[in-house]
Design a protein around this motif. Structure first.
Motif, PDB file in Angstrom:
ATOM      1  N   UNK A 170      53.231  81.285  56.853  1.00 16.12           N
ATOM      2  CA  UNK A 170      53.327  82.782  56.325  1.00 16.12           C
ATOM      3  C   UNK A 170      52.862  83.487  55.848  1.00 16.12           C
ATOM      4  N   UNK A 171      51.126  82.970  54.703  1.00 15.28           N
ATOM      5  CA  UNK A 171      50.295  83.691  54.448  1.00 15.28           C
ATOM      6  C   UNK A 171      49.183  83.538  55.297  1.00 15.28           C
ATOM      7  N   UNK A 172      49.236  83.109  56.346  1.00 17.92           N
ATOM      8  CA  UNK A 172      48.511  83.687  57.395  1.00 17.92           C
ATOM      9  C   UNK A 172      48.827  85.005  57.539  1.00 17.92           C
ATOM     10  N   UNK A 173      50.224  85.481  57.874  1.00 16.09           N
ATOM     11  CA  UNK A 173      50.907  86.661  58.465  1.00 16.09           C
ATOM     12  C   UNK A 173      50.589  87.148  57.728  1.00 16.09           C
ATOM     13  N   UNK A 174      50.209  87.496  55.831  1.00 17.23           N
ATOM     14  CA  UNK A 174      50.287  87.887  55.141  1.00 17.23           C
ATOM     15  C   UNK A 174      48.716  88.378  55.345  1.00 17.23           C
ATOM     16  N   UNK A 175      47.907  87.585  55.500  1.00 17.08           N
ATOM     17  CA  UNK A 175      46.605  87.676  56.186  1.00 17.08           C
ATOM     18  C   UNK A 175      46.567  88.746  57.003  1.00 17.08           C
ATOM     19  N   UNK A 176      46.686  88.596  58.010  1.00 14.81           N
ATOM     20  CA  UNK A 176      47.050  89.496  59.032  1.00 14.81           C
ATOM     21  C   UNK A 176      47.523  90.815  58.556  1.00 14.81           C
TER      22      UNK A 176
END
Length: 332
Positions: free
Chosen positions: A167-173
């Motif tokens: 989910x942190x990766x999704x936020x970064x994207x």
């Protein structure tokens, strides 16, 4: 007086996003109409977080995706920074895409399992025309660090991460294109409780640091209370109550809001909430009740509740409720 007018008449500047009469209907089996979202209106001030809450089937996710035109709305307006997004042809809408982003509910299915993290975030950077090479690698590293991950994670695949990390990766994207407005669609509901708090703290920190405007969608009022400045309570596609979070939680006026709050967990054992019965299931949007759509489950419903959709009425500073009996029930 409309909900949007009631809630923003004291604002000194125009809201970043103003939703007017948002309606989304689908054609169901046998040609029947699914009333997913009906005449929803609200406004979001710059740099604030607004919570859109309700049970599953209330229309909140549909509303969020219609605002971004990930699904096409049936009617209404979404005035973003002075421009009606719903009136834009697709070619002109593309120019606004990087200013409007979404964080999806399921952090695994929203990431391509065959792509490394640097490529996933790189797709978003492509939309900005960001150059490839060393500068792109530096930017990916910055974004991963921003969301609490290591730059070394850039060369890994999604399956190598936990749900919270994905989910942190999704936020970064989502942040890669430096958006002004982000829809967070149930971003912690698929995570363990211990991880939920970490991601919520991250979103709160990023909102303040970057000056983001967030529409946070959730069925959990305790989560919304922690994160949001204002709350919009939806039921079967319509807005039941809207106002500053502190007011709505301290003095809920709609029977549906009271029922949701009564079932929400409270960490303080000394706090007692009055139980409000919420019997049965949410009706089908194929055949919503007449008048107030909540009346079939409301313990205070009377015959007049079936006659007309109740208008939103002011009950406090920037606080509005759509219930014909709210004054009577508050005085009882």
């Amino acid at each position: 007086m409309s909900v949007e007018t009631v809630l923003n008449d004291k604002d000194t500047e125009a809201p970043l996003l103003r939703i007017e009469g948002l309606t989304k209907r689908f054609t169901g089996r046998g040609g029947r109409t699914v009333h997913a979202v009906e005449d929803v209106s609200f406004a979001i001030r710059r740099g604030t977080t607004i919570g859109l809450v309700g049970e599953s089937g209330s229309g909140k996710t549909t509303a969020g995706r219609a605002i971004l035109r990930l699904i096409e709305p049936t009617a209404g307006k979404a005035v973003f920074d002075g421009v009606d997004l719903f009136a834009l042809p697709e070619r002109e809408l593309r120019a606004y895409r990087q200013r409007l982003q979404i964080i999806f509910q399921d952090p695994f299915s929203s990431l391509n399992p065959r792509m490394r993290i640097d490529a996933i975030i790189g797709e978003a950077l492509d939309a900005r025309g960001f150059p490839r090479g060393a500068k792109r690698r530096e930017r990916v590293a910055e974004l991963l660090t921003l969301v609490g991950l290591s730059p070394d994670h850039a060369r890994r695949f999604p399956h190598e991460f936990s749900g919270g990390q994905r989910q942190r990766i999704g936020i970064a994207r989502a942040l890669a294109v430096e958006p002004d407005f982000v829809v967070a669609d149930e971003p912690v509901s698929a995570l363990d409780v211990s991880v939920q708090a970490q991601v919520l703290n991250l979103l709160s920190d990023l909102q303040k640091r970057l000056g983001l405007t967030l529409l946070f969608i959730s069925h959990d009022l305790s989560v919304v209370e922690y994160l949001c400045d204002e709350v919009v309570v939806m039921y079967l596609g319509r807005v039941m109550e809207r106002g500053p979070a502190r007011q709505v939680y301290a003095e809920p006026r709609h029977p549906y809001t009271k029922a949701l709050l009564a079932t929400a967990p409270v960490p303080d054992p000394t706090v007692r909430r009055v139980h409000v019965p919420l019997a049965g299931d949410i009706p089908s949007p194929l055949d919503p009740p007449s008048g107030c759509v909540f009346r079939t489950r409301c313990p205070h419903a009377i015959e007049d509740c079936a006659k007309a959709v109740p208008p939103a009425e002011t009950v406090g500073e920037n606080h509005a409720v759509a219930c014909i009996r709210h004054s009577e029930l508050a005085a009882a």
